[in-house]
Design a protein around this motif. Structure first.
Motif, short mmCIF file in Angstrom:
data_model
loop_
_atom_site.label_atom_id
_atom_site.label_comp_id
_atom_site.label_asym_id
_atom_site.label_seq_id
_atom_site.Cartn_x
_atom_site.Cartn_y
_atom_site.Cartn_z
N GLU A 161 0.73 -0.93 -0.48
CA GLU A 161 -0.17 -0.25 0.61
C GLU A 161 0.46 0.87 0.32
N ARG A 162 2.15 0.70 0.54
CA ARG A 162 2.67 2.53 0.82
C ARG A 162 3.57 2.75 -0.43
N ILE A 177 -2.46 1.77 -11.64
CA ILE A 177 -1.76 1.02 -10.73
C ILE A 177 -2.63 0.07 -10.52
N LEU A 178 -1.71 -1.47 -10.09
CA LEU A 178 -1.66 -2.46 -9.06
C LEU A 178 -1.41 -2.83 -8.38
N LEU A 179 -2.29 -3.00 -7.00
CA LEU A 179 -1.75 -3.07 -5.86
C LEU A 179 -1.39 -4.33 -5.82
N ALA A 180 -0.68 -5.78 -6.53
CA ALA A 180 -0.99 -6.87 -6.75
C ALA A 180 -0.17 -7.57 -5.69
N GLY A 181 0.81 -6.88 -5.12
CA GLY A 181 1.75 -8.05 -4.18
C GLY A 181 3.04 -8.44 -4.71
N CYS A 182 3.80 -9.47 -4.20
CA CYS A 182 4.52 -9.77 -5.22
C CYS A 182 5.23 -10.74 -5.35
N THR A 183 5.07 -11.26 -6.73
CA THR A 183 4.96 -12.34 -7.76
C THR A 183 5.53 -13.41 -7.05
N SER A 184 6.76 -13.02 -6.65
CA SER A 184 7.54 -14.45 -6.31
C SER A 184 6.80 -14.74 -4.62
N TYR A 185 6.73 -14.59 -3.78
CA TYR A 185 5.31 -14.99 -3.00
C TYR A 185 4.50 -15.56 -3.45
#
Ligand code: UDP
Length: 410
Positions: A161-162, A177-185
């Motif tokens: 979010e930051r 802007i898409l807040l998706a999270g880190c893909t490696s997770y």
């Protein structure tokens, strides 16, 4: 819908330069490859193709991803000038590849000098850009490069979010802007980290138990080379004195890399019974080692991003990751200027267990990105608009406006 308004699959070009971006781009590539709305195109460049850095392009082949272009873009020298020349070399080679592949959109990751060349070439050739992992803060020149790519990119996929807030503060359009999270997770939260003994045997030493070894992974800080080399020397001294089994990864290709390697050779680390060394450990195995180690020391993003998911203790040295969001598992040693300080941090962190934190992702980033991409318009105007704060209008005139007023009065 973007891909529906095309009468063919959307040509999505992904440019990957090293293992650091591949660990984030691979899950997206695999997702795109499976989806008939997309035609995946892959450019492999940078230190992926260099043996000293692990010839990591082989991971892409092992993942059965077809490579459309392999570009040698690294000018050796491992100093500041070589990084600039590498950017130049990539800029010379990329246009031909883009002309051949004709991508509708380019996906570029992160904050490396190679990514700056890919984004610059695409922007100048009117190819839409999706930038992964913008809006974060860190140290070294990477921070400036990341924000520069943000300015060139048409769409942003961010992890927190930051990060989204910072992209907005940089006048980027929230709708893009898409807040998706880190893909490696997506990969690491699925991995089975319990079955670890064979992997520890292979990379640390046969018979070493989980929680009984350290991972050391330190890269040069290009904006503060002198201190960065001194810090590496002190870290090795502290690790030698601490006396635990340690798997040490060689530094990345940034300016200062060869000097760091020279330091570790001078201390005969490669022949020391407590140390094993590696250029690169495949991501799936690296993650298992991260999940089961007694602690990580260094300045890799793996410490601040991925280790949190397992509650693995981390000693983050120096300024390279300054400003990154972290879980409580991270202890900073910003001014690592004495061996004693680093040693004390090792004593405090070794074998501790923290609760896991999932600041960077929930394991569902790729499906969000694919959905977002299916809604993109890749046909209409590519002109990028920045969302500046309100300001007084200029004094110039507009003929359409004048005609409008005249016809209203007539
Ligand atoms: N990584 C890996 N194998 C390794 C070292 C790192 O797969 O032997 C992964 C790691 O999990 C992280 C990424 O590569 O996702 C970046 O690590 P690195 O320290 O190379 O670069 P940074 O992101 O700090 O620039």
């Amino acid at each position: 819908l973007g891909s529906e308004s095309l009468d063919r699959p959307m040509r999505v070009c992904v440019a990957t330069c090293n293992r650091a971006d591949y660990s984030k781009l691979a899950p997206i590539m695999l997702g795109l490859k499976e989806d008939k709305d997309f035609q995946l195109q892959v450019i492999v460049m940078g230190c992926h193709l260099i043996d000293d850095y692990g010839s990591t392009y082989r991971m892409i082949e092992q993942d059965k991803i077809k490579i459309d272009a392999k570009l040698h873009t690294i000018v050796r020298g491992e100093d500041e000038a070589a990084m600039v020349e590498s950017v130049g070399l990539a800029l010379v080679k990329l246009p031909d590849i883009f002309l051949r592949l004709k991508p509708d959109i380019l996906i570029v990751h992160g904050d490396r000098f190679d990514a700056l060349s890919t984004a610059t070439a695409a922007a100048l050739m009117n190819i839409r850009i999706i930038h992964i992992e913008g809006g974060e803060i860190s140290g070294t020149i990477d921070d400036c490069i990341r924000h520069s790519i943000t300015k060139l990119a048409h769409y942003h996929v961010c992890c927190t979010e930051r990060a989204r807030g910072r992209l907005q503060a940089m006048c980027e359009d929230n709708e893009r802007i898409l807040l998706a999270g880190c893909t490696s997770y997506d990969m690491l939260l699925k991995s089975n980290t319990k079955n670890c003994q064979l992997i520890i045997d292979r990379w640390v030493e046969k018979g070493v138990k989980p929680k009984e070894y350290i991972i050391a992974l330190q890269h040069p800080v290009t904006t503060d080379l002198h201190n960065s080399l001194k810090m590496f020397d002190l870290t090795l001294e502290a690790l030698l004195e601490f006396g635990k089994k340690t798997v040490l990864l060689f530094p990345n290709i940034d300016a200062g890399s060869k000097d760091m390697t020279r330091i570790l050779r001078r201390k005969k680390i490669e022949n020391h019974p407590n140390f094993s060394t590696a250029k690169h450990i495949p991501f799936e195995e690296f993650i298992v080692l991260v999940a089961n180690c007694a602690c990580i020391i260094g300045n890799s993003s793996a410490g601040v991003r991925e280790a949190g998911a397992f509650g693995t203790p981390v000693i983050n040295l120096g300024s390279r990751q300054t400003g990154r969001e972290t879980g409580e598992n991270v202890m900073h040693c910003r001014d690592a200027d004495t061996k004693e300080k680093i040693l004390h941090a090792l004593e405090l962190q070794y074998q501790k267990q923290y609760p896991p934190s999932y600041i960077y992702g929930d394991g569902h980033a790729v499906s969000r990105i694919i959905k977002f991409m299916k809604e993109l318009d890749v046909i209409d105007s590519i002109q990028k608009q920045f969302i500046f704060p309100p300001m007084p209008d200029g004094v110039s005139q507009d003929i359409d406006h004048i005609l409008e007023i005249q016809s209203a009065l007539a």
